[in-house]
Scaffold this motif. Structure first.
Motif, PDB file in Angstrom:
ATOM      1  N   ILE A  86      -3.672 -18.331  14.604  1.00 38.34           N
ATOM      2  CA  ILE A  86      -2.903 -18.306  15.861  1.00 38.34           C
ATOM      3  C   ILE A  86      -3.816 -17.922  17.024  1.00 38.34           C
ATOM      4  N   THR A  87      -4.678 -16.948  16.805  1.00 42.74           N
ATOM      5  CA  THR A  87      -5.619 -16.540  17.852  1.00 42.74           C
ATOM      6  C   THR A  87      -6.572 -17.682  18.217  1.00 42.74           C
ATOM      7  N   VAL A  88      -7.081 -18.365  17.199  1.00 42.65           N
ATOM      8  CA  VAL A  88      -7.993 -19.483  17.445  1.00 42.65           C
ATOM      9  C   VAL A  88      -7.279 -20.601  18.208  1.00 42.65           C
ATOM     10  N   LEU A  89      -6.028 -20.886  17.848  1.00 42.31           N
ATOM     11  CA  LEU A  89      -5.271 -21.935  18.540  1.00 42.31           C
ATOM     12  C   LEU A  89      -5.066 -21.583  20.010  1.00 42.31           C
ATOM     13  N   VAL A  90      -4.689 -20.335  20.285  1.00 43.90           N
ATOM     14  CA  VAL A  90      -4.481 -19.910  21.679  1.00 43.90           C
ATOM     15  C   VAL A  90      -5.804 -19.949  22.450  1.00 43.90           C
ATOM     16  N   LEU A  91      -6.871 -19.427  21.831  1.00 45.44           N
ATOM     17  CA  LEU A  91      -8.179 -19.438  22.496  1.00 45.44           C
ATOM     18  C   LEU A  91      -8.664 -20.850  22.766  1.00 45.44           C
ATOM     19  N   MET A  92      -8.552 -21.725  21.762  1.00 49.99           N
ATOM     20  CA  MET A  92      -9.029 -23.097  21.957  1.00 49.99           C
ATOM     21  C   MET A  92      -8.230 -23.822  23.031  1.00 49.99           C
ATOM     22  N   THR A  93      -6.929 -23.555  23.103  1.00 49.15           N
ATOM     23  CA  THR A  93      -6.109 -24.184  24.138  1.00 49.15           C
ATOM     24  C   THR A  93      -6.567 -23.750  25.526  1.00 49.15           C
ATOM     25  N   LEU A  94      -6.758 -22.449  25.700  1.00 46.41           N
ATOM     26  CA  LEU A  94      -7.199 -21.942  27.007  1.00 46.41           C
ATOM     27  C   LEU A  94      -8.610 -22.417  27.343  1.00 46.41           C
ATOM     28  N   ILE A  95      -9.507 -22.322  26.377  1.00 48.78           N
ATOM     29  CA  ILE A  95     -10.890 -22.731  26.619  1.00 48.78           C
ATOM     30  C   ILE A  95     -10.968 -24.220  26.925  1.00 48.78           C
ATOM     31  N   LEU A 121     -19.416 -23.364  27.807  1.00 43.13           N
ATOM     32  CA  LEU A 121     -18.157 -23.231  27.066  1.00 43.13           C
ATOM     33  C   LEU A 121     -18.112 -24.191  25.877  1.00 43.13           C
ATOM     34  N   SER A 122     -18.625 -25.391  26.089  1.00 44.02           N
ATOM     35  CA  SER A 122     -18.636 -26.371  25.005  1.00 44.02           C
ATOM     36  C   SER A 122     -19.493 -25.899  23.844  1.00 44.02           C
ATOM     37  N   LEU A 123     -20.685 -25.431  24.167  1.00 44.62           N
ATOM     38  CA  LEU A 123     -21.658 -25.110  23.133  1.00 44.62           C
ATOM     39  C   LEU A 123     -21.418 -23.746  22.489  1.00 44.62           C
ATOM     40  N   LEU A 124     -21.079 -22.754  23.286  1.00 44.10           N
ATOM     41  CA  LEU A 124     -20.999 -21.389  22.763  1.00 44.10           C
ATOM     42  C   LEU A 124     -19.621 -20.988  22.247  1.00 44.10           C
ATOM     43  N   LEU A 125     -18.562 -21.586  22.744  1.00 45.55           N
ATOM     44  CA  LEU A 125     -17.229 -21.175  22.309  1.00 45.55           C
ATOM     45  C   LEU A 125     -16.475 -22.268  21.552  1.00 45.55           C
ATOM     46  N   GLN A 126     -16.339 -23.418  22.165  1.00 44.45           N
ATOM     47  CA  GLN A 126     -15.487 -24.455  21.577  1.00 44.45           C
ATOM     48  C   GLN A 126     -16.084 -25.036  20.300  1.00 44.45           C
ATOM     49  N   PHE A 127     -17.376 -25.279  20.291  1.00 40.98           N
ATOM     50  CA  PHE A 127     -18.007 -25.886  19.120  1.00 40.98           C
ATOM     51  C   PHE A 127     -17.942 -24.968  17.890  1.00 40.98           C
ATOM     52  N   PRO A 128     -18.263 -23.665  17.992  1.00 42.57           N
ATOM     53  CA  PRO A 128     -18.116 -22.800  16.812  1.00 42.57           C
ATOM     54  C   PRO A 128     -16.666 -22.681  16.329  1.00 42.57           C
ATOM     55  N   LEU A 131     -15.821 -25.844  14.441  1.00 40.30           N
ATOM     56  CA  LEU A 131     -16.527 -25.845  13.152  1.00 40.30           C
ATOM     57  C   LEU A 131     -15.863 -24.889  12.164  1.00 40.30           C
ATOM     58  N   PHE A 132     -15.378 -23.746  12.651  1.00 38.48           N
ATOM     59  CA  PHE A 132     -14.642 -22.826  11.792  1.00 38.48           C
ATOM     60  C   PHE A 132     -13.404 -23.507  11.216  1.00 38.48           C
ATOM     61  N   GLN A 133     -12.681 -24.206  12.054  1.00 36.33           N
ATOM     62  CA  GLN A 133     -11.472 -24.871  11.584  1.00 36.33           C
ATOM     63  C   GLN A 133     -11.783 -26.080  10.711  1.00 36.33           C
ATOM     64  N   LEU A 134     -12.939 -26.648  10.870  1.00 30.15           N
ATOM     65  CA  LEU A 134     -13.294 -27.852  10.116  1.00 30.15           C
ATOM     66  C   LEU A 134     -13.851 -27.529   8.728  1.00 30.15           C
ATOM     67  N   PHE A 135     -14.590 -26.446   8.602  1.00 26.37           N
ATOM     68  CA  PHE A 135     -15.300 -26.185   7.352  1.00 26.37           C
ATOM     69  C   PHE A 135     -14.797 -24.988   6.550  1.00 26.37           C
ATOM     70  N   ASN A 136     -13.887 -24.206   7.057  1.00 28.02           N
ATOM     71  CA  ASN A 136     -13.376 -23.057   6.314  1.00 28.02           C
ATOM     72  C   ASN A 136     -12.227 -23.514   5.414  1.00 28.02           C
ATOM     73  N   ILE A 157     -19.485 -32.632  20.741  1.00 30.79           N
ATOM     74  CA  ILE A 157     -20.914 -32.929  20.585  1.00 30.79           C
ATOM     75  C   ILE A 157     -21.365 -33.941  21.638  1.00 30.79           C
ATOM     76  N   THR A 158     -20.572 -34.996  21.822  1.00 31.21           N
ATOM     77  CA  THR A 158     -20.914 -36.014  22.821  1.00 31.21           C
ATOM     78  C   THR A 158     -20.969 -35.408  24.217  1.00 31.21           C
ATOM     79  N   GLN A 159     -19.998 -34.570  24.533  1.00 33.79           N
ATOM     80  CA  GLN A 159     -19.964 -33.955  25.855  1.00 33.79           C
ATOM     81  C   GLN A 159     -21.081 -32.943  26.044  1.00 33.79           C
ATOM     82  N   ALA A 160     -21.455 -32.250  24.983  1.00 35.41           N
ATOM     83  CA  ALA A 160     -22.567 -31.305  25.104  1.00 35.41           C
ATOM     84  C   ALA A 160     -23.876 -32.046  25.371  1.00 35.41           C
ATOM     85  N   LEU A 161     -24.092 -33.135  24.660  1.00 39.11           N
ATOM     86  CA  LEU A 161     -25.331 -33.898  24.866  1.00 39.11           C
ATOM     87  C   LEU A 161     -25.353 -34.593  26.226  1.00 39.11           C
TER      88      LEU A 161
END
Length: 191
Positions: A86-95, A121-128, A131-136, A157-161
């Protein structure tokens, strides 16, 4: 590599005729040159803007699928993962909302701080977080979740590059204009 001046002039004339609504207002050549100027290059990144546009339309789909999947697996999750998801969902929505706004503002208005904030924000917050939601595997990832997380990760990834490349070009362009303005100021001081 720059286009030769005659080709650039013809393309400019063609684009004014095709893409500008002639019924609203007819500008003279001097007004048009004053508005756009020959020395004003557009530095905005088209690949970044396209990725931001598609991400803006994809994010509500991602959010709805994430909420539905969280609701379906909520009872099977341990208490600490309920809180974390729930925390990750709220954070990702705001970020994501802030990140998309900064990306649009930084790219279209050619503002370095906004584009740098978007990139960080893309590289340091949203991407990790994605990845947590994708690989855990402990959060009981469902196939729909895996699919939308992969798409969102590809967008990030596309937007970061492309954001990094756009940021480099924008900083270089801003630096050149700064030095040219200093040179113009020195020229005005000479008698």
């Amino acid at each position: 590599m720059e286009l030769p001046e005659p080709i650039r002039r013809r393309l400019g004339h063609f684009s004014r005729n095709v893409f500008v609504d002639q019924s609203q207002s007819q500008q003279t050549a001097e007004q048009h040159d004053k508005f756009l100027g020959h020395n004003n290059d557009v530095i905005s990144s088209l690949p970044l803007q396209m990725s931001l546009f598609f991400n803006m339309w994809f994010f509500p789909l991602w959010w709805i699928s994430e909420v539905v999947m969280l609701h379906l697996k909520y009872t099977a999750l341990p208490d600490y993962y309920k809180f974390i998801l729930i925390t990750v969902l709220v954070l990702m929505t705001l970020i994501e909302a802030i990140r998309l706004y900064l990306g649009y503002a930084g790219n279209l208005q050619e503002k370095v701080p906004e584009l740098a904030g978007f990139w960080l924000l893309s590289l340091l917050l949203q991407f990790p977080l994605i990845l947590f939601q994708l690989f855990n595997e402990a959060i009981l990832i469902q196939p729909l979740e895996r699919g939308v997380h992969i798409v969102l990760a590809l967008f990030i990834i596309t937007q970061a590059l492309s954001g990094f490349v756009a940021l480099q070009e924008l900083v270089r362009h801003t630096e050149n204009h700064f030095h040219l303005r200093q040179f113009d100021a020195v020229q005005e001081l000479r008698p």
